[in-house]
Motif scaffolding. Sequence first.
Motif, PDB file in Angstrom:
ATOM      1  N   THR A 145       0.828  -1.204   0.000  1.00 55.17           N
ATOM      2  CA  THR A 145       0.000   0.000   0.000  1.00 55.17           C
ATOM      3  C   THR A 145       0.861   1.252   0.000  1.00 55.17           C
ATOM      4  O   THR A 145       1.834   1.345   0.740  1.00 55.17           O
ATOM      5  CB  THR A 145      -0.921   0.012   1.240  1.00 55.17           C
ATOM      6  OG1 THR A 145      -1.748  -1.146   1.200  1.00 55.17           O
ATOM      7  CG2 THR A 145      -1.787   1.258   1.268  1.00 55.17           C
ATOM      8  N   VAL A 146       0.474   2.192  -0.840  1.00 52.82           N
ATOM      9  CA  VAL A 146       1.108   3.503  -0.889  1.00 52.82           C
ATOM     10  C   VAL A 146       0.003   4.527  -0.673  1.00 52.82           C
ATOM     11  O   VAL A 146      -1.007   4.510  -1.373  1.00 52.82           O
ATOM     12  CB  VAL A 146       1.790   3.761  -2.250  1.00 52.82           C
ATOM     13  CG1 VAL A 146       2.418   5.148  -2.288  1.00 52.82           C
ATOM     14  CG2 VAL A 146       2.835   2.687  -2.536  1.00 52.82           C
ATOM     15  N   SER A 147       0.190   5.404   0.315  1.00 53.33           N
ATOM     16  CA  SER A 147      -0.803   6.460   0.540  1.00 53.33           C
ATOM     17  C   SER A 147      -0.284   7.772  -0.034  1.00 53.33           C
ATOM     18  O   SER A 147       0.913   8.037  -0.026  1.00 53.33           O
ATOM     19  CB  SER A 147      -1.131   6.600   2.027  1.00 53.33           C
ATOM     20  OG  SER A 147       0.008   7.003   2.755  1.00 53.33           O
ATOM     21  N   VAL A 148      -1.210   8.565  -0.546  1.00 56.32           N
ATOM     22  CA  VAL A 148      -0.897   9.865  -1.144  1.00 56.32           C
ATOM     23  C   VAL A 148      -1.449  10.950  -0.227  1.00 56.32           C
ATOM     24  O   VAL A 148      -2.639  10.934   0.109  1.00 56.32           O
ATOM     25  CB  VAL A 148      -1.532   9.999  -2.545  1.00 56.32           C
ATOM     26  CG1 VAL A 148      -1.216  11.356  -3.154  1.00 56.32           C
ATOM     27  CG2 VAL A 148      -1.071   8.867  -3.459  1.00 56.32           C
ATOM     28  N   CYS A 207       1.495  -1.963  -6.718  1.00 55.27           N
ATOM     29  CA  CYS A 207       1.111  -1.291  -5.479  1.00 55.27           C
ATOM     30  C   CYS A 207      -0.377  -0.935  -5.497  1.00 55.27           C
ATOM     31  O   CYS A 207      -0.947  -0.644  -6.545  1.00 55.27           O
ATOM     32  CB  CYS A 207       1.917   0.012  -5.294  1.00 55.27           C
ATOM     33  SG  CYS A 207       3.675  -0.231  -5.077  1.00 55.27           S
ATOM     34  N   ARG A 208      -0.952  -0.937  -4.314  1.00 53.94           N
ATOM     35  CA  ARG A 208      -2.313  -0.435  -4.140  1.00 53.94           C
ATOM     36  C   ARG A 208      -2.157   1.001  -3.619  1.00 53.94           C
ATOM     37  O   ARG A 208      -1.588   1.216  -2.554  1.00 53.94           O
ATOM     38  CB  ARG A 208      -3.076  -1.293  -3.140  1.00 53.94           C
ATOM     39  CG  ARG A 208      -4.568  -0.934  -3.095  1.00 53.94           C
ATOM     40  CD  ARG A 208      -5.301  -1.772  -2.101  1.00 53.94           C
ATOM     41  NE  ARG A 208      -5.019  -1.196  -0.794  1.00 53.94           N
ATOM     42  CZ  ARG A 208      -4.803  -1.884   0.311  1.00 53.94           C
ATOM     43  NH1 ARG A 208      -4.807  -3.187   0.284  1.00 53.94           N
ATOM     44  NH2 ARG A 208      -4.558  -1.302   1.455  1.00 53.94           N
ATOM     45  N   VAL A 209      -2.648   1.959  -4.378  1.00 55.13           N
ATOM     46  CA  VAL A 209      -2.477   3.368  -4.017  1.00 55.13           C
ATOM     47  C   VAL A 209      -3.770   3.890  -3.401  1.00 55.13           C
ATOM     48  O   VAL A 209      -4.836   3.756  -3.991  1.00 55.13           O
ATOM     49  CB  VAL A 209      -2.063   4.211  -5.239  1.00 55.13           C
ATOM     50  CG1 VAL A 209      -1.929   5.672  -4.861  1.00 55.13           C
ATOM     51  CG2 VAL A 209      -0.756   3.674  -5.841  1.00 55.13           C
ATOM     52  N   GLU A 210      -3.646   4.475  -2.216  1.00 53.66           N
ATOM     53  CA  GLU A 210      -4.787   5.052  -1.498  1.00 53.66           C
ATOM     54  C   GLU A 210      -4.674   6.558  -1.500  1.00 53.66           C
ATOM     55  O   GLU A 210      -3.629   7.100  -1.201  1.00 53.66           O
ATOM     56  CB  GLU A 210      -4.824   4.550  -0.062  1.00 53.66           C
ATOM     57  CG  GLU A 210      -5.059   3.074   0.063  1.00 53.66           C
ATOM     58  CD  GLU A 210      -5.101   2.598   1.503  1.00 53.66           C
ATOM     59  OE1 GLU A 210      -4.717   3.374   2.414  1.00 53.66           O
ATOM     60  OE2 GLU A 210      -5.492   1.449   1.723  1.00 53.66           O
ATOM     61  N   ARG A 211      -5.781   7.189  -1.860  1.00 57.54           N
ATOM     62  CA  ARG A 211      -5.819   8.668  -1.857  1.00 57.54           C
ATOM     63  C   ARG A 211      -6.784   9.167  -0.835  1.00 57.54           C
ATOM     64  O   ARG A 211      -7.736   8.584  -0.505  1.00 57.54           O
ATOM     65  CB  ARG A 211      -6.238   9.186  -3.220  1.00 57.54           C
ATOM     66  CG  ARG A 211      -5.287   8.782  -4.298  1.00 57.54           C
ATOM     67  CD  ARG A 211      -5.771   9.384  -5.577  1.00 57.54           C
ATOM     68  NE  ARG A 211      -5.145   8.759  -6.705  1.00 57.54           N
ATOM     69  CZ  ARG A 211      -4.699   9.441  -7.739  1.00 57.54           C
ATOM     70  NH1 ARG A 211      -4.804  10.723  -7.789  1.00 57.54           N
ATOM     71  NH2 ARG A 211      -4.178   8.823  -8.741  1.00 57.54           N
ATOM     72  N   ASP A 255       9.431   4.220   4.111  1.00 58.89           N
ATOM     73  CA  ASP A 255       9.992   5.195   3.176  1.00 58.89           C
ATOM     74  C   ASP A 255       8.900   6.120   2.662  1.00 58.89           C
ATOM     75  O   ASP A 255       7.733   5.720   2.530  1.00 58.89           O
ATOM     76  CB  ASP A 255      10.658   4.488   1.986  1.00 58.89           C
ATOM     77  CG  ASP A 255      11.984   3.842   2.362  1.00 58.89           C
ATOM     78  OD1 ASP A 255      12.566   4.223   3.395  1.00 58.89           O
ATOM     79  OD2 ASP A 255      12.444   2.970   1.618  1.00 58.89           O
ATOM     80  N   HIS A 256       9.309   7.347   2.383  1.00 59.19           N
ATOM     81  CA  HIS A 256       8.422   8.368   1.835  1.00 59.19           C
ATOM     82  C   HIS A 256       9.109   8.964   0.619  1.00 59.19           C
ATOM     83  O   HIS A 256      10.324   9.187   0.643  1.00 59.19           O
ATOM     84  CB  HIS A 256       8.182   9.493   2.848  1.00 59.19           C
ATOM     85  CG  HIS A 256       7.769   9.001   4.198  1.00 59.19           C
ATOM     86  ND1 HIS A 256       6.471   8.692   4.519  1.00 59.19           N
ATOM     87  CD2 HIS A 256       8.507   8.740   5.305  1.00 59.19           C
ATOM     88  CE1 HIS A 256       6.418   8.285   5.770  1.00 59.19           C
ATOM     89  NE2 HIS A 256       7.637   8.296   6.273  1.00 59.19           N
ATOM     90  N   VAL A 257       8.337   9.220  -0.413  1.00 54.33           N
ATOM     91  CA  VAL A 257       8.868   9.865  -1.605  1.00 54.33           C
ATOM     92  C   VAL A 257       7.978  11.065  -1.894  1.00 54.33           C
ATOM     93  O   VAL A 257       6.756  10.916  -2.000  1.00 54.33           O
ATOM     94  CB  VAL A 257       8.891   8.893  -2.809  1.00 54.33           C
ATOM     95  CG1 VAL A 257       9.315   9.617  -4.069  1.00 54.33           C
ATOM     96  CG2 VAL A 257       9.812   7.723  -2.527  1.00 54.33           C
ATOM     97  N   ILE A 275       3.280  13.872  -0.697  1.00 54.19           N
ATOM     98  CA  ILE A 275       4.030  12.775  -0.083  1.00 54.19           C
ATOM     99  C   ILE A 275       3.375  11.448  -0.432  1.00 54.19           C
ATOM    100  O   ILE A 275       2.176  11.257  -0.215  1.00 54.19           O
ATOM    101  CB  ILE A 275       4.119  12.942   1.444  1.00 54.19           C
ATOM    102  CG1 ILE A 275       4.823  14.253   1.793  1.00 54.19           C
ATOM    103  CG2 ILE A 275       4.832  11.743   2.075  1.00 54.19           C
ATOM    104  CD1 ILE A 275       4.821  14.581   3.275  1.00 54.19           C
ATOM    105  N   LEU A 276       4.179  10.541  -0.958  1.00 55.10           N
ATOM    106  CA  LEU A 276       3.779   9.152  -1.172  1.00 55.10           C
ATOM    107  C   LEU A 276       4.441   8.345  -0.064  1.00 55.10           C
ATOM    108  O   LEU A 276       5.676   8.302   0.029  1.00 55.10           O
ATOM    109  CB  LEU A 276       4.256   8.644  -2.535  1.00 55.10           C
ATOM    110  CG  LEU A 276       3.778   9.416  -3.752  1.00 55.10           C
ATOM    111  CD1 LEU A 276       4.474   8.902  -5.007  1.00 55.10           C
ATOM    112  CD2 LEU A 276       2.275   9.305  -3.899  1.00 55.10           C
ATOM    113  N   THR A 277       3.639   7.724   0.783  1.00 52.00           N
ATOM    114  CA  THR A 277       4.159   6.936   1.907  1.00 52.00           C
ATOM    115  C   THR A 277       3.962   5.462   1.614  1.00 52.00           C
ATOM    116  O   THR A 277       2.847   5.022   1.333  1.00 52.00           O
ATOM    117  CB  THR A 277       3.449   7.311   3.220  1.00 52.00           C
ATOM    118  OG1 THR A 277       3.713   8.704   3.487  1.00 52.00           O
ATOM    119  CG2 THR A 277       3.946   6.465   4.387  1.00 52.00           C
ATOM    120  N   PHE A 278       5.031   4.720   1.675  1.00 50.84           N
ATOM    121  CA  PHE A 278       4.990   3.277   1.473  1.00 50.84           C
ATOM    122  C   PHE A 278       4.599   2.656   2.807  1.00 50.84           C
ATOM    123  O   PHE A 278       5.417   2.538   3.712  1.00 50.84           O
ATOM    124  CB  PHE A 278       6.334   2.770   0.933  1.00 50.84           C
ATOM    125  CG  PHE A 278       6.564   3.242  -0.466  1.00 50.84           C
ATOM    126  CD1 PHE A 278       6.186   2.457  -1.543  1.00 50.84           C
ATOM    127  CD2 PHE A 278       7.099   4.494  -0.712  1.00 50.84           C
ATOM    128  CE1 PHE A 278       6.354   2.909  -2.840  1.00 50.84           C
ATOM    129  CE2 PHE A 278       7.277   4.958  -2.010  1.00 50.84           C
ATOM    130  CZ  PHE A 278       6.899   4.158  -3.072  1.00 50.84           C
TER     131      PHE A 278
END
Length: 127
Positions: free
Chosen positions: A11-14, A123-127, A102-104, A64-67
């Motif tokens: 999961t990656v959160s935006v 990845c599953r991206v959550e907004r 990690d954060h990008v 910020i994209l947070t893994f």
Amino acid sequence: MEPAEYFDGGTVSVSESRYAVLKATRDDPDAFASVRDGDETTVVVEQDAYDEEDAIEAEEGWRILTFEMTLPFELVGFLAAVAGALAEEGVSVFALSAYSTDHVLVKDDDIEPAVRKLEALGCRVER
């Protein structure tokens, strides 16, 4: 361990908020991150929350994209894989690491190509 194992289903959160990356005169206790080295202080703070008097230079418009995964210290190449994949899409990154996450940061204008690429990696991206 391969970075791809963490992408697949990870999961990656935006962030909704926009952030500024500052070369600052001091740390900010309310910042997302503060990094001090011998020559400068870098602060990542919500864009509408910083005092311009504290900024020597400022670069606004970051998300910020947070893994959202625990990444072991022995995992080699995770950020390299993320940065390389996003570079293929012409997306510049500003990377930060916490103890196990990690954060990008990517520019707001690049968020859509970044999300598409991360989803293509599994990845599953959550907004």
